[in-house]
Design a protein around this motif. Sequence first.
Motif, PDB file in Angstrom:
ATOM      1  N   CYS A  79       1.906  24.405 -62.062  1.00 34.61           N
ATOM      2  CA  CYS A  79       0.898  23.635 -61.324  1.00 34.61           C
ATOM      3  C   CYS A  79      -0.177  24.596 -60.804  1.00 34.61           C
ATOM      4  O   CYS A  79      -1.111  24.182 -60.124  1.00 34.61           O
ATOM      5  CB  CYS A  79       1.547  22.841 -60.183  1.00 34.61           C
ATOM      6  SG  CYS A  79       0.628  21.354 -59.729  1.00 34.61           S
TER       7      CYS A  79
ATOM      8  N   HIS B 279      -0.118  26.952 -58.487  1.00 34.01           N
ATOM      9  CA  HIS B 279      -0.230  27.169 -57.039  1.00 34.01           C
ATOM     10  C   HIS B 279      -0.430  28.651 -56.697  1.00 34.01           C
ATOM     11  O   HIS B 279      -0.895  28.966 -55.608  1.00 34.01           O
ATOM     12  CB  HIS B 279       0.981  26.586 -56.314  1.00 34.01           C
ATOM     13  CG  HIS B 279       1.034  25.086 -56.372  1.00 34.01           C
ATOM     14  ND1 HIS B 279       1.990  24.332 -55.734  1.00 34.01           N
ATOM     15  CD2 HIS B 279       0.221  24.192 -57.003  1.00 34.01           C
ATOM     16  CE1 HIS B 279       1.770  23.042 -55.972  1.00 34.01           C
ATOM     17  NE2 HIS B 279       0.716  22.937 -56.745  1.00 34.01           N
TER      18      HIS B 279
ATOM     19  N   GLU C 114       4.813  21.927 -51.770  1.00 33.40           N
ATOM     20  CA  GLU C 114       3.972  20.760 -52.069  1.00 33.40           C
ATOM     21  C   GLU C 114       4.690  19.828 -53.036  1.00 33.40           C
ATOM     22  O   GLU C 114       4.624  18.610 -52.914  1.00 33.40           O
ATOM     23  CB  GLU C 114       2.622  21.212 -52.660  1.00 33.40           C
ATOM     24  CG  GLU C 114       1.567  20.109 -52.723  1.00 33.40           C
ATOM     25  CD  GLU C 114       1.704  19.155 -53.892  1.00 33.40           C
ATOM     26  OE1 GLU C 114       1.366  17.960 -53.746  1.00 33.40           O
ATOM     27  OE2 GLU C 114       2.165  19.574 -54.953  1.00 33.40           O
ATOM     28  N   GLU C 115       5.359  20.419 -54.026  1.00 35.80           N
ATOM     29  CA  GLU C 115       6.020  19.629 -55.070  1.00 35.80           C
ATOM     30  C   GLU C 115       7.264  18.950 -54.492  1.00 35.80           C
ATOM     31  O   GLU C 115       8.167  19.607 -54.020  1.00 35.80           O
ATOM     32  CB  GLU C 115       6.439  20.525 -56.242  1.00 35.80           C
ATOM     33  CG  GLU C 115       5.326  21.359 -56.845  1.00 35.80           C
ATOM     34  CD  GLU C 115       4.410  20.556 -57.771  1.00 35.80           C
ATOM     35  OE1 GLU C 115       4.665  19.356 -57.988  1.00 35.80           O
ATOM     36  OE2 GLU C 115       3.444  21.153 -58.278  1.00 35.80           O
TER      37      GLU C 115
ATOM     38  N   HIS D 196       1.779  20.703 -65.201  1.00 38.59           N
ATOM     39  CA  HIS D 196       3.250  20.676 -65.226  1.00 38.59           C
ATOM     40  C   HIS D 196       3.785  20.866 -66.648  1.00 38.59           C
ATOM     41  O   HIS D 196       4.829  20.310 -66.993  1.00 38.59           O
ATOM     42  CB  HIS D 196       3.832  19.383 -64.610  1.00 38.59           C
ATOM     43  CG  HIS D 196       3.687  19.303 -63.117  1.00 38.59           C
ATOM     44  ND1 HIS D 196       4.375  18.387 -62.330  1.00 38.59           N
ATOM     45  CD2 HIS D 196       2.942  20.027 -62.255  1.00 38.59           C
ATOM     46  CE1 HIS D 196       4.035  18.550 -61.062  1.00 38.59           C
ATOM     47  NE2 HIS D 196       3.155  19.539 -60.996  1.00 38.59           N
TER      48      HIS D 196
HETATM   49 ZN   LIG Z   1       2.215  19.881 -59.163  1.00 38.44          ZN
END
Ligand SMILES: [Zn+2]
Length: 377
Positions: free
Chosen positions: A81, A83, A116-117, A328
Amino acid sequence: MDAQHHLLSELSLKIHSNPELGFKEVKAAAWITQYLEENSFSIERGICELSTAFRGSYGQGKPAIAILAEYDALPKLGHACGHNLIAASAAGAAVASKPAIDQFGGSILCIGTPAEELHGGKAIMADRGVFDNLDIAMIVHPGTHDIATIQSLAAAALEIEFFGKAAHAATRPETGINALEAMLQSFAAINSLRQHIKDKARIHGIITHGGEAANVVPDYSAGTFLVRAEDDAYLSELQQKVINCFIGAATATGARLEYKWAGICYEAMRNNITLARLFRQNVKSLGREMQLSNPNKSFGSTDMGNVSQLVPSIHPSVAIAPVHVAIHSPQFASAAASEAGIQGLLDAAKALALTVTDLVANPEILTKVKEEFQQQK
Ligand SMILES: [Zn+2]
Ligand SMILES: [Zn+2]
């Protein structure tokens, strides 16, 4: 910012090659806070009773502008993702905002928001008050499009269990109660419901337990589901309809249902358009054209939605991979460590710092941002 180029790409690549799951981002949090500390930020670690959350601050008083960092990875996929790029862009932008804070006053914060996920770290931190006294909150996420606003859905997570009765599946099936059938009927009922739900709403789930052996009637089944909708009101309506599907399946099969909504809900994103336009103008000055909204209308959910309900916020996306690459996916994980990824990080950080500068230098822009926020309420 250009002088920090190497440090920031190194920080981002280090996080990328050491992926850590939500609430376990020990190394990432240590590296980001170290970078901020070396650049004269004062650091509070473990805020909101979350060991990998932090707040770095520079300057004093108002306006208080926060740039949020994410740094959790995905199971098996690593930083699919991106991050790691969010983390480095947030820290870099905060440091690059220092001259503006020195000149015009106010404070710049870099807030580390873990998990976050799936866990919604920002939702927990919002409940614990960390965003209450902010004037602005911003985050930039890598993606496959350059877009200044996102549409994200309100989402709620559901855990389901059915309890049945085990029996030999061939010799005494009549004495069993099949918990797996209850789960399968629930899926069928949800599929029927799906025909009659509003556009943009989503219901999806997996079976995490479906029995032990083919010759034993399953006495236990379990699954997890996500229910999403465009706004909070329709989300709660849909949540009840989904539960009715499980209740119906329990009645039909005789299995006993137990369910639990996860404590955290993702709220819909409230984009501040004044702020989004300002960011877009700044990123354009770096040679990156950004659309105001997504023409492809794809929706996910983010815990930034919860922040955006409290503070004027933006969550733009910078393209680091071609449009056919899915977030993802392993391909997106590679993009998060690529040259395009680093370029996205730097553009995001620069545009964020320019936006902070505009906001502290021109109080009338900040007033406009706040007026829009009040009108949206
Ligand atoms: Zn994500
Ligand atoms: Zn993400």
